[in-house]
Structure formats: C-alpha cells, structure tokens
Scaffold this motif. Structure first.
Motif, PDB file in Angstrom:
ATOM      1  N   ASP A 193     -21.892   8.083 -18.461  1.00  0.00           N
ATOM      2  CA  ASP A 193     -21.157   7.819 -19.694  1.00  0.00           C
ATOM      3  C   ASP A 193     -19.701   8.247 -19.648  1.00  0.00           C
ATOM      4  O   ASP A 193     -18.911   7.835 -20.497  1.00  0.00           O
ATOM      5  CB  ASP A 193     -21.846   8.517 -20.877  1.00  0.00           C
ATOM      6  N   ASP A 194     -19.332   9.104 -18.679  1.00  0.00           N
ATOM      7  CA  ASP A 194     -17.957   9.587 -18.637  1.00  0.00           C
ATOM      8  C   ASP A 194     -17.064   8.784 -17.706  1.00  0.00           C
ATOM      9  O   ASP A 194     -15.890   9.113 -17.532  1.00  0.00           O
ATOM     10  CB  ASP A 194     -17.925  11.062 -18.228  1.00  0.00           C
ATOM     11  N   VAL A 195     -17.585   7.700 -17.094  1.00  0.00           N
ATOM     12  CA  VAL A 195     -16.782   6.865 -16.198  1.00  0.00           C
ATOM     13  C   VAL A 195     -15.963   5.886 -17.021  1.00  0.00           C
ATOM     14  O   VAL A 195     -16.504   5.091 -17.782  1.00  0.00           O
ATOM     15  CB  VAL A 195     -17.669   6.117 -15.186  1.00  0.00           C
ATOM     16  N   ALA A 196     -14.635   5.949 -16.859  1.00  0.00           N
ATOM     17  CA  ALA A 196     -13.743   5.058 -17.606  1.00  0.00           C
ATOM     18  C   ALA A 196     -13.472   3.761 -16.860  1.00  0.00           C
ATOM     19  O   ALA A 196     -13.390   2.695 -17.471  1.00  0.00           O
ATOM     20  CB  ALA A 196     -12.421   5.767 -17.892  1.00  0.00           C
ATOM     21  N   PHE A 197     -13.299   3.847 -15.539  1.00  0.00           N
ATOM     22  CA  PHE A 197     -13.026   2.624 -14.780  1.00  0.00           C
ATOM     23  C   PHE A 197     -13.461   2.787 -13.330  1.00  0.00           C
ATOM     24  O   PHE A 197     -13.580   3.912 -12.825  1.00  0.00           O
ATOM     25  CB  PHE A 197     -11.547   2.231 -14.845  1.00  0.00           C
ATOM     26  N   VAL A 198     -13.719   1.652 -12.703  1.00  0.00           N
ATOM     27  CA  VAL A 198     -14.068   1.579 -11.283  1.00  0.00           C
ATOM     28  C   VAL A 198     -13.045   0.680 -10.616  1.00  0.00           C
ATOM     29  O   VAL A 198     -12.862  -0.480 -11.029  1.00  0.00           O
ATOM     30  CB  VAL A 198     -15.488   1.037 -11.071  1.00  0.00           C
ATOM     31  N   GLN A 199     -12.385   1.210  -9.597  1.00  0.00           N
ATOM     32  CA  GLN A 199     -11.332   0.479  -8.898  1.00  0.00           C
ATOM     33  C   GLN A 199     -11.777   0.146  -7.488  1.00  0.00           C
ATOM     34  O   GLN A 199     -12.362   0.978  -6.796  1.00  0.00           O
ATOM     35  CB  GLN A 199     -10.069   1.335  -8.844  1.00  0.00           C
ATOM     36  N   SER A 200     -11.500  -1.085  -7.054  1.00  0.00           N
ATOM     37  CA  SER A 200     -11.732  -1.475  -5.660  1.00  0.00           C
ATOM     38  C   SER A 200     -10.384  -1.773  -5.012  1.00  0.00           C
ATOM     39  O   SER A 200      -9.382  -1.955  -5.700  1.00  0.00           O
ATOM     40  CB  SER A 200     -12.665  -2.689  -5.580  1.00  0.00           C
ATOM     41  N   PRO A 201     -10.306  -1.829  -3.687  1.00  0.00           N
ATOM     42  CA  PRO A 201      -9.012  -1.951  -3.018  1.00  0.00           C
ATOM     43  C   PRO A 201      -8.376  -3.327  -3.160  1.00  0.00           C
ATOM     44  O   PRO A 201      -9.041  -4.319  -3.473  1.00  0.00           O
ATOM     45  CB  PRO A 201      -9.347  -1.657  -1.557  1.00  0.00           C
ATOM     46  N   GLN A 202      -7.072  -3.346  -2.931  1.00  0.00           N
ATOM     47  CA  GLN A 202      -6.364  -4.605  -2.791  1.00  0.00           C
ATOM     48  C   GLN A 202      -6.382  -4.993  -1.313  1.00  0.00           C
ATOM     49  O   GLN A 202      -6.005  -4.204  -0.454  1.00  0.00           O
ATOM     50  CB  GLN A 202      -4.921  -4.479  -3.269  1.00  0.00           C
ATOM     51  N   ALA A 203      -6.841  -6.194  -1.045  1.00  0.00           N
ATOM     52  CA  ALA A 203      -6.836  -6.747   0.309  1.00  0.00           C
ATOM     53  C   ALA A 203      -6.161  -8.107   0.254  1.00  0.00           C
ATOM     54  O   ALA A 203      -6.184  -8.780  -0.786  1.00  0.00           O
ATOM     55  CB  ALA A 203      -8.259  -6.870   0.848  1.00  0.00           C
ATOM     56  N   TYR A 204      -5.569  -8.510   1.363  1.00  0.00           N
ATOM     57  CA  TYR A 204      -4.727  -9.702   1.336  1.00  0.00           C
ATOM     58  C   TYR A 204      -5.147 -10.703   2.397  1.00  0.00           C
ATOM     59  O   TYR A 204      -5.581 -10.322   3.481  1.00  0.00           O
ATOM     60  CB  TYR A 204      -3.263  -9.311   1.539  1.00  0.00           C
ATOM     61  N   GLY A 205      -4.989 -11.979   2.064  1.00  0.00           N
ATOM     62  CA  GLY A 205      -5.388 -13.034   2.975  1.00  0.00           C
ATOM     63  C   GLY A 205      -4.255 -13.931   3.411  1.00  0.00           C
ATOM     64  O   GLY A 205      -4.485 -14.955   4.054  1.00  0.00           O
ATOM     65  N   ASN A 206      -3.014 -13.562   3.066  1.00  0.00           N
ATOM     66  CA  ASN A 206      -1.864 -14.435   3.375  1.00  0.00           C
ATOM     67  C   ASN A 206      -0.876 -13.756   4.310  1.00  0.00           C
ATOM     68  O   ASN A 206       0.340 -13.798   4.093  1.00  0.00           O
ATOM     69  CB  ASN A 206      -1.150 -14.848   2.084  1.00  0.00           C
ATOM     70  N   LEU A 207      -1.379 -13.125   5.357  1.00  0.00           N
ATOM     71  CA  LEU A 207      -0.510 -12.370   6.254  1.00  0.00           C
ATOM     72  C   LEU A 207       0.202 -13.309   7.220  1.00  0.00           C
ATOM     73  O   LEU A 207       0.032 -13.256   8.438  1.00  0.00           O
ATOM     74  CB  LEU A 207      -1.329 -11.324   7.005  1.00  0.00           C
ATOM     75  N   THR A 208       1.044 -14.180   6.663  1.00  0.00           N
ATOM     76  CA  THR A 208       1.688 -15.233   7.448  1.00  0.00           C
ATOM     77  C   THR A 208       3.165 -14.971   7.684  1.00  0.00           C
ATOM     78  O   THR A 208       3.788 -15.661   8.485  1.00  0.00           O
ATOM     79  CB  THR A 208       1.530 -16.586   6.745  1.00  0.00           C
ATOM     80  N   THR A 209       3.767 -14.004   6.989  1.00  0.00           N
ATOM     81  CA  THR A 209       5.174 -13.698   7.174  1.00  0.00           C
ATOM     82  C   THR A 209       5.342 -12.223   7.536  1.00  0.00           C
ATOM     83  O   THR A 209       4.434 -11.416   7.340  1.00  0.00           O
ATOM     84  CB  THR A 209       5.991 -13.995   5.898  1.00  0.00           C
ATOM     85  N   VAL A 210       6.506 -11.886   8.044  1.00  0.00           N
ATOM     86  CA  VAL A 210       6.794 -10.494   8.398  1.00  0.00           C
ATOM     87  C   VAL A 210       6.682  -9.602   7.172  1.00  0.00           C
ATOM     88  O   VAL A 210       6.095  -8.507   7.221  1.00  0.00           O
ATOM     89  CB  VAL A 210       8.204 -10.388   9.017  1.00  0.00           C
ATOM     90  N   VAL A 211       7.236 -10.067   6.053  1.00  0.00           N
ATOM     91  CA  VAL A 211       7.207  -9.266   4.824  1.00  0.00           C
ATOM     92  C   VAL A 211       5.778  -9.094   4.321  1.00  0.00           C
ATOM     93  O   VAL A 211       5.375  -7.988   3.937  1.00  0.00           O
ATOM     94  CB  VAL A 211       8.096  -9.917   3.745  1.00  0.00           C
ATOM     95  N   ALA A 212       4.996 -10.159   4.327  1.00  0.00           N
ATOM     96  CA  ALA A 212       3.614 -10.066   3.847  1.00  0.00           C
ATOM     97  C   ALA A 212       2.801  -9.110   4.703  1.00  0.00           C
ATOM     98  O   ALA A 212       2.036  -8.285   4.184  1.00  0.00           O
ATOM     99  CB  ALA A 212       2.964 -11.456   3.840  1.00  0.00           C
ATOM    100  N   ARG A 213       2.953  -9.201   6.022  1.00  0.00           N
ATOM    101  CA  ARG A 213       2.206  -8.295   6.904  1.00  0.00           C
ATOM    102  C   ARG A 213       2.657  -6.850   6.713  1.00  0.00           C
ATOM    103  O   ARG A 213       1.834  -5.926   6.624  1.00  0.00           O
ATOM    104  CB  ARG A 213       2.375  -8.718   8.366  1.00  0.00           C
ATOM    105  N   GLY A 214       3.960  -6.640   6.634  1.00  0.00           N
ATOM    106  CA  GLY A 214       4.454  -5.283   6.446  1.00  0.00           C
ATOM    107  C   GLY A 214       4.004  -4.686   5.128  1.00  0.00           C
ATOM    108  O   GLY A 214       3.573  -3.528   5.074  1.00  0.00           O
TER     109      GLY A 214
END
Length: 549
Positions: A193-214
């Motif tokens: 009853d004391d759990v306010a939120f559950v967070q999962s990680p951010q993962a990415y599928g568009n690692l096509t540019t230098v900036v996106a990968r970095g």
C-alpha cells in the motif's frame, strides 16, 4: 561488476590523495581549477560506486509474486480484468503527445491498446492535431485535447486525471512503444500500500546517429546499475515515461509537479517527502527514441540539467526542512549536483592552455609523466572500464558528448540562478535548423584549442621534448573536432534530405475537439477513413472525447 567497483574505488581514493598532497601542488590558478573539477568528479564517482554496490537486491518479494499469481484470475476464460487484493482495478494508460510524428505516435498507441490486462488508453494531445484525433479513433484509444497548454507535460497529465478515474495510471511518451507485459509486470508491486510508483528503464531502438548512440550509452550505467541501487534507499526516481503511478499517491501531493520542466524528479521528491515508496524495475518494458540531432540533444539536456539545478538551489535536499531519510538526502543531492560534472570539462579544457601560454602548471615539475599517468589511470581508466562493462564495448560517442556538453549545463545553471524560463521541449523533437546554431561555444573552443595545439607543438620543438600539456590539449582538440565533424555531417544531411515519395494525407475533420468534462461517445467519421486494423482484444472500443468547442 563488484570487483571492478572495488578496484575503481581504490583508484579514485589514490588519485584524490595524489591531488591533495601538498608536495604535488603547482601554480595556484590551474591547481584550483583542477581541484575544483576533480573534487566534483571524484565525489560523484565514489557515491556512484556506493550506490552500485547497494543494488544487488531483487525488488520482487513474496508479496509481489503472490499478487502476480492472482492478478488475472479470469484469464483462462478470456477475461483479462486485473485484480489486486482480490478486487478488480482500473488502469489508465496516458500517452502524452506534443507534435511528434504521427506514425511514431501510432506505433505507441497501437502497442498500448494491445497490452495485456484490461485498461483504457488515452492520447493526451497538447499538439492539438486533428490527424492525431483520427489516429486515436482508428487505434481504439480515447482522445483528450486541452483548451490550453498550461503546465506543459505535467499539466497535460493532471488534466487527464480530472477525466480518467482509474486507481492506477501509466505514463508513456509518444515515442516509447510499450511491450505487451508492461502492466502485468508493474501492477503487482502495488500490493504494498505504500508504493507510489514503479519505474522501468528507458531503452532506445534508434541508435543510427552519433548523437543518438552517445545519448543512449550515457544513460546505460544509470539505468543498469545506479537506479537498482537506489531501490535500497527508497530513492529511485521517476524519469517521466515507462512508469506506473498509484493515483492516491499523486493526489496526496497535489498532482504531478508543474513548477519545473523536470516534473518527473520533482514529483518523485515530493512523494518521498510524504513517506511514499518507489520501486525501480530493471526489466525493459518499452523501447523509445533517443535524440538523433544536436538540437534535440541540446534541448533534452538543458531541460534535465535545469531540473537538477532547481533542486539544488531551490529545494536543497540537505536542508533540515526536508522530510527525507539520510540516504534519500544523499541520493537526491547526487541527482541535484550530477550536472556539475558536465561543467567540469570546461575547467579542465583550460588547464593546458594556461601552461602553454603562461607556463602555469597545476602540479609540480618534479612529477614525471609516468607518475601522473599512473594515478590518472587509476581514476579515469577505471571509469572507462566500468562503462565498457556496462555497455559491452568502448563508446567514443559517449566520451565525446560528455566532453563537449559543458555549454549546455553552464547555461542551465545560469538559467536557474537568474530565474530564466527555458520553455518546454519534447525529448527527441527538433526543427530543421542547422546544428551549428546550437554549438557556437564548442566551435569557438575547437578553434582556440587547435591554435593552442599548434603553439604547443612549436614550443615543444624548440625545447626538444613533447610536453604533457601539448598532448593533453591535442587530445581535447581531437574530441571537439570530432564533434564539429558530426555537426557538419548533420548540417549536410539537413540541407540535402533524401528524396521521399509523399504519401497522400488522409481526410481529416478540421473541427477541434476539447475535453472539458466526463467523456461521451465519439461519432467517428466514416468517409475516406480506412477501417481500423484487427484488434487482439476486440471488445475494447474508443471512449468518448467530450464536447466540441
């Protein structure tokens, strides 16, 4: 990982002792610059090691597994209603939209509607797009449009909470496509009853540019090792998407925080101060898009850094007025000061030129290059090895972005100090402006360092030996130069876009629709609108969108 952390900690302490030894002290100005930068970096590294070593526990306890086993008692009969403590519950799924690409939104909405466990999917459109309204109807989701955009994303969610009445709600950014099991993996945690939120990680599928990968690799260590460690201290915070909230907890703090552009961290802080608990689940339950351009990355980092500095300067976690545990105070202080590490490269970039032009050295001349490199490697090389272990290989893109982002973080700190409002920018969104409009300081630094390297080489030829300052400056020049080259390639791609066949636009009813009360049934437009694709759960129908204005 534990072994690497322990070795890395020893290296950090040895490097710190080396820097603080009075016998090694050089000229005051460069020494003060090095000590200031390295103190911040060393402190952050030590606290990161401590947090990583705390992350071995599994958040799934007996209560979780028991609730998961009883979550969908009617699944065998085709009833996917979800239950907690034996009672059915309603889950709302909010997809926040603000001008993203329509097909990107469609992928997210379609996947959200198809998730296991009975739920209602809502498209919260602050972009006020009639095309998105039709899309929502086609995909079987409800559509919500506000009269104004007050409060940005947080205001959008709070407005939706005045309409949707589920006991739990999920937040998804428009470019994060959820996996089918997101609800059934998160919901059992709320048996506590004391759990306010559950967070999962951010993962990415568009690692096509230098900036996106970095940008993506920069967050790998945080999501794989830091956030799990924060579970032990009840200090894992919301990151704005791929998260499920208990509505009662949000009501307890007066809604999602609208006083900051980093509404996620601030809402987490307020919940923790009220005694609520957070859970970080390391399973990847949604795949999103990292910023692909320099413009998008700059706007994202500016917003995130601004939120961190706001906590530091306006809501100091160490203040006795904060109702936090000692562990939470430390973890939020780390969060609030983290982006100072992004300003440290600015100080370190200026140290070699001070020696080349003014013969000012941070350390004594008696120290050999080998001695300095040994201590330096004990700190920095171990950090690279840790990142290598987390990501799977060395990522030069991450090193480049970490080095060249100091103007963004300096601007964020200045904005908070002066009270300047940076406005709201969607992560990943960008115009077609030249990237050089956003990296003028980096370009000027590159030119300065390149000239300084030439001067250093000329000086070293004259004295007959290669100096550490010249090598250090040349390395910095190469890093900044690679970023400038990346910007040049991006500018060329913007100026010469690939030819694309324009697809015919569907007919869209231009009458604006605004939710101002409880939903009423929506009358869909049949002419020139293709029929919706087959649903996995055919019994779900679009929910109403409210009155016309």
């Amino acid at each position: 990982m534990v072994l690497l952390v322990l070795i890395g900690t020893i290296g950090i302490l040895a490097y710190a002792g080396f820097l603080l030894d009075p016998s090694h002290r050089g000229d005051l100005l460069p020494y003060a610059m090095v000590i200031t930068a390295e103190t911040i970096l060393v402190a952050q590294a030590l606290l990161a090691m401590w947090t990583i070593l705390s992350g071995s526990s599994d958040p799934r306890d007996y209560v979780y597994h028991d609730a998961a086993a009883r979550l969908m008692p009617g699944a065998g009969d085709g009833d996917d209603t979800v239950h907690l403590a034996g009672a059915p519950v309603i889950v709302d799924v909010f997809i926040t939209v603000y001008g993203e690409d329509v097909e990107t939104i469609r992928q997210t909405v379609r996947a959200a509607v198809a998730m296991r466990g009975a739920h209602r999917t809502w498209v919260l459109d602050d972009g006020r797009s009639d095309e998105v309204r039709v899309l929502a109807a086609e995909e079987g989701a409800s559509y919500v449009r506000r009269l104004s955009s007050n409060g940005a994303k947080a205001g959008n969610i709070n407005h939706a909470l005045s309409i949707a009445k589920g006991a739990f709600f999920v937040i998804l950014d428009a470019d994060f496509v959820p996996r089918e099991n997101l609800i059934v993996e998160m919901l059992p945690f709320f048996a506590h009853d004391d759990v306010a939120f559950v967070q999962s990680p951010q993962a990415y599928g568009n690692l096509t540019t230098v900036v996106a990968r970095g940008a993506a690799y920069m967050q790998t260590v945080f999501y794989r090792f830091i956030q799990p460690g924060r579970n032990r201290f009840n200090a894992a915070f919301c990151v704005g998407t791929n998260v499920m909230f208990r509505r009662r907890a949000i009501d307890d703090v007066g809604g999602v925080c609208t006083d900051s552009k980093s509404e996620d961290v601030w809402t987490s802080l307020r919940l923790h101060e009220r005694g609520w608990r957070s859970v970080y689940l390391s399973d990847v339950l949604a795949i999103g898009e990292a910023p692909e351009t320099i413009e998008a990355y700059s706007k994202q980092q500016l917003r995130w850094a601004t939120g961190g500095f706001e906590i530091l300067l306006q809501h100091n976690p160490l203040s006795p007025r904060r109702r936090l545990t000692p562990d939470q105070r430390i973890q939020y202080l780390v969060t609030a000061t983290f982006y100072l590490t992004g300003i440290c490269p600015l100080l370190l970039l200026l140290v070699p030129p001070l020696e080349i032009y003014f013969d000012l050295r941070p350390m004594t001349l008696e120290i050999t290059v080998f001695t300095w490199a040994l201590y330096y490697a004990g700190f920095y090389v171990m950090q690279i090895l840790l990142a290598w272990f987390a990501v799977g290989s060395f990522r030069w893109e991450t090193l480049t972005l970490a080095t060249v982002s100091f103007p963004i973080y300096t601007k964020a700190l200045w904005n908070v100090v002066t009270g300047k409002d940076v406005g709201w920018h969607v992560t990943g969104s960008a115009s077609r402006r030249s990237p050089f409009e956003f990296i003028i300081p980096q370009v000027l630094f590159f030119v300065f360092l390149a000239l300084t390297t030439a001067v250093g080489v000329w000086r070293d030829i004259g004295i007959g030996e290669m100096t550490l300052a010249t090598a250090w400056n040349a390395t910095n020049t190469i890093i900044l130069g690679s970023f400038v080259v990346t910007a040049a390639r991006e500018a060329h791609a913007i100026a010469h876009p690939a030819a694309a066949v324009a697809a015919p636009e569907p007919a869209v009813d231009s009458t604006p629709i605004t939710v101002i009360a409880r939903p009423v049934p929506l009358v869909t437009v049949e002419s020139e609108v293709p029929p919706p694709p087959p649903r996995r759960k055919a019994r779900r129908q679009p929910v109403g969108v409210g009155a016309r204005s």
